[in-house]
Design an enzyme around this catalytic site. Structure first.
Site: not given
Ligand code: NAD
Ligand code: WQD
Length: 340
Positions: A12, A34, A59, A126, A151, A155, A178-179, A297
């Protein structure tokens, strides 16, 4: 042209970042296994930037394959490491999967950085590292709280690994906290595609509006916030992607002597769940079925970023609005579900 490795570049946030890197004149090579993405994403990226990025299906948990990759790609000047597993609930059920995938991969990459003198590294961290914050908005020097999930723990540990490695090598690293990333590219060529039932709010909203889910459950309306629902800092994924290019430029710049830095990436504004729901309805004109249910929770009440450090030091600021993000997320959902 500087060659940049983007791990998880078909995911993403990674895919949006690859587009911005290519738009800024970088040569990109993607590694992805993938596990949470598909080859269609390559096509989406190429349709936007008109340049197919190089791609290796690999991988990162397989150390020998990582070593072999770097042997064949000794001209890499920087790495943006997105690849990881990211489902909080799954990490509680299968912690070893998370510790292996999120920590081993980082360690193997850093070992190759040492071996080949690659000095520039950006890491996806994160806001989860802050837990329930003591004060808002959250600055980068707010305490890192004991992680509530494996998880989140990966981080925190990853940031420590980076800091320790930077202190004994030429490595310069930036951890971007990231938020809540939301939205999709405005072309709807790439976007978020969660596997199975979405855990995150916005994909659940768009899938509900598209008819894939019956109704959205709003997790709690009795929190000590204005409307009783939780507050988060939702940031457009394209704004987030652009911040990576700027962070990379900082690392590549001769002037930068800081070895390890962290930056919050958010908008600085908090929005409640009900505000997001209302904004979605207003922006798209779609009526959303939702009901209030029990609290989920582990949810923290209110989290939003102080973005002054990123604004001042990186010169980056989120530009897009919540409406832009929700509109793009809906456009993407409609496209992948063939809704006109
Ligand atoms: P995502 O799952 O869409 O992207 C991660 C990609 O990494 C995927 O395409 C997956 O196939 C690939 N991948 C996973 N393990 C692998 C491996 N062992 N070897 C090669 N490829 C691998 O996730 P995203 O939302 O794009 O998140 C990207 C990064 O940002 C992650 O590190 C995630 O923890 C961090 N992050 C995401 C969020 C969020 O809410 N999306 C928030 C904070 C931090
Ligand atoms: C947002 C708000 C839910 C789904 C998560 C990870 C965090 C980070 C970002 C990677 C919350 C509410 C959600 C639903 C709802 N990822 N909600 N109904 O929990 O802030 O963070 O993603 O690092 O580590 O924990 O994001 O999108 O799950 O929730 O009411 O079906 O929406 O309670 O208040 P969150 P979220």
């Amino acid at each position: 042209m500087k060659k940049i490795l983007v791990t998880g570049g078909l995911g993403y946030i990674g895919s949006h970042t690859v587009v911005e890197l290519q738009n800024s004149g970088y040569q990109v090579i993607i590694i992805d296994n993938l596990s949470n993405s598909s080859l269609d994403v390559l096509e989406g990226i190429t349709n936007i930037s008109k340049t197919p990025p190089a791609f290796e299906r690999l991988d990162l948990r397989i150390k020998a394959d990582v070593a072999d990759f770097f042997k064949r790609n000794q001209d890499i000047e920087g790495i943006i490491h997105f690849a990881a597993s990211k489902a909080v609930g799954e990490s509680v059920e299968n912690p070893l999967l998370y510790y292996e995938n999120n920590l081993n991969t980082l360690i193997y990459l850093l070992q190759e950085c040492n071996a080949y003198g690659i000095e520039n590294f950006i890491f996806s961290s994160s806001c989860t590292v802050y837990g329930e914050p003591d004060s808002l908005p959250i600055t980068e020097d707010a305490p890192v709280k004991a992680a509530t999930s494996p998880y989140g723990n990966t981080k925190q540990i990853s940031e420590e690994i980076l800091k320790d490695t930077c202190s004994v090598s030429a490595l310069k690293a930036i951890a971007l906290r990231y938020f809540n990333p939301i939205g999709a590219h405005e072309t709807a060529e790439i976007g978020e595609l969660p596997a199975g039932v979405p855990q995150n709010l916005v994909p659940f909203i768009t899938q509900t509006a598209a008819g894939l889910r019956k109704e959205l459950s709003v997790f709690g309306d009795d929190y000590p916030t204005e409307d009783g629902s939780c507050i988060r800092d939702y940031i457009h994924v394209v704004d987030l992607a652009k911040a990576h290019v700027i962070a990379l430029q900082r690392l590549l710049s001769e002037k930068n002597e800081t070895q390890f830095e962290v930056f919050n990436l958010g908008t600085g504004r908090g929005s409640s769940v009900l505000e997001v729901v209302n904004s979605f309805e207003k922006t798209t004109g779609e009526k959303l079925n939702y009901k209030i249910v029990e609290r989920r929770p582990g949810d923290v009440i209110s989290v939003y970023a102080d973005t002054k450090k990123a604004n001042k030091v990186l010169g980056w600021k989120a530009e897009k609005t919540m409406e832009d993000a929700l509109e793009s997320a809906w456009k993407w959902e409609k496209k992948i579900r063939n809704i006109s």
